[in-house]
Design an enzyme around this catalytic site. Structure first.
Site: not given
Length: 378
Positions: A26-28, A62-63, A175, A177, A208, A258, A308
């Protein structure tokens, strides 16, 4: 008929790695703040009682953070052995105090979330009720939208195809991104999806947290022509004032929440009027006990909610909110469970099975990397 007290005899904690079919961005990722996501780490809690009842719950990361959740849960779980599993808020307080030195947010409470959710699942199973019915539902289905098909790691033609598949599967909204370095490409992706699904399909976008205030205001105004349900996380999650400014200025509603990891964080966001739609996440805020506190605050403030991730949990909780809600549809977790949630006519239906209505699959068991059973009180 009198109540016979029961006691928690064991808690089995397991951590597992769910591999994703392909790396997700995503944008991150595009701003260099994170690497593409290749897996999700889960913490599972399975509770057994002296009378033979059981319940299970989960948290996730996540991550980063999965090993820390597992380690903290192992340290404090023995606190509630021998306790009555029905006294959920009391047990949550005991668990909090057992780990008081690491605080009441983030990993400290996300580790407790799996146990807390398992206790609610157990209580509903014992009553032979779906969790939503135990809590007191307002409806038996909720509006649902798909997220997993709209990531920036997918080319726009694939996103469009995924949108069609979601709508054909009975999912009501789409939705996608945004947050690309090229803002024109963002707008082109939004245009393509809107033209493909038509003007009447609910559609959302999610940046994001990667825009600054000026960019969010400018792009927010450009996005108004697409009649979006909301713009999600346009700013840093903790920029409550900035989100409030956008919520006041833009026609399109603002959604966020979220990434917030406590009831206190949500209180601040709500007090700032920083969103139109609140997006709490039960595992991230510490479980169902804290999630229900946030729902009460959101209802008092007149906010919409759209929980979320973790739809297997949130379909029950969203059904208990007084006004219509949205629940996010992700297919990533499908391999973990034997059952599937029903989607039809744009809605996700609350399972009629007792508790959460889910059973961990053999595949989930095969992905477990470490497990421990706690049977003695600490």
């Amino acid at each position: 008929m009198t109540y016979t007290p029961d006691t928690i005899s064991s808690i089995t904690l397991s951590t597992l790695r769910l591999p994703l079919a392909r790396p997700i961005s995503d944008a991150k990722v595009l701003t260099g703040r994170q690497k593409p996501m290749t897996e999700v780490i889960f913490l599972i809690a399975e509770i057994e009682t002296a009378q033979g009842f059981n319940g299970h719950g989960f948290s996730y990361s996540k991550r980063a953070g999965g090993p820390a959740q597992y380690a903290h849960a192992k340290e404090v779980a023995s606190t509630v052995i021998g306790e009555d599993p029905n006294d959920i808020e009391k047990l949550y307080t005991k668990l909090l105090w057992a780990g008081a030195s690491v605080g009441r947010a983030g990993v400290a409470t996300q580790a407790l979330a799996a146990i807390d959710i398992a206790l609610y699942d157990l209580k509903a199973r014992r009553a032979n009720l779906p969790l939503a019915k135990l809590l007191g539902s307002h409806r038996d289905s909720v509006r649902t939208y798909n997220t997993s098909g709209g990531f920036l790691s997918s080319p726009i033609d694939e996103v469009v195809e995924n949108a069609s598949k979601s709508l054909e599967a009975g999912i009501g909204g789409i939705k996608i991104k945004v947050g690309l370095p090229d803002r024109k490409e963002d707008m082109e992706r939004v245009r393509r999806v809107r033209e493909h699904v038509g003007p009447n399909v609910p559609m959302m976008v999610d940046a994001n947290q990667q825009w600054d205030r000026a960019t969010a205001m400018r792009l927010g105004r450009q996005l108004e022509e697409y009649n979006l349900v909301w713009i999600e996380e346009p700013l840093d999650a903790y920029d409550f004032e900035g989100h409030a400014e956008l919520a006041r200025a833009l026609v399109t509603p603002i959604a966020t929440g979220e990434m917030l990891a406590s009831v206190g964080d949500h209180k601040q966001l709500i007090a700032a009027r920083g969103c139109d739609t609140l997006q709490p996440d039960a595992p991230r805020v510490g479980g169902i006990t804290n999630f229900l506190r946030i729902l009460a605050l959101a209802d008092e403030a007149g906010l919409d909610i759209a929980p979320h991730f973790a739809m297997e949990i949130h379909v029950h909780l969203a059904a208990c909110y007084p006004r219509e809600t949205w629940v996010e549809h992700f297919d990533w977790l499908d391999p973990l469970f034997e059952e599937r949630l029903e989607t039809r006519d744009g809605r996700m239906f609350v399972p009629e099975r007792p508790g959460l209505g889910i059973t961990f699959s053999d595949q989930a068991r095969a992905w477990v990397t470490e497990s421990v059973t706690v049977t003695e009180r600490g």
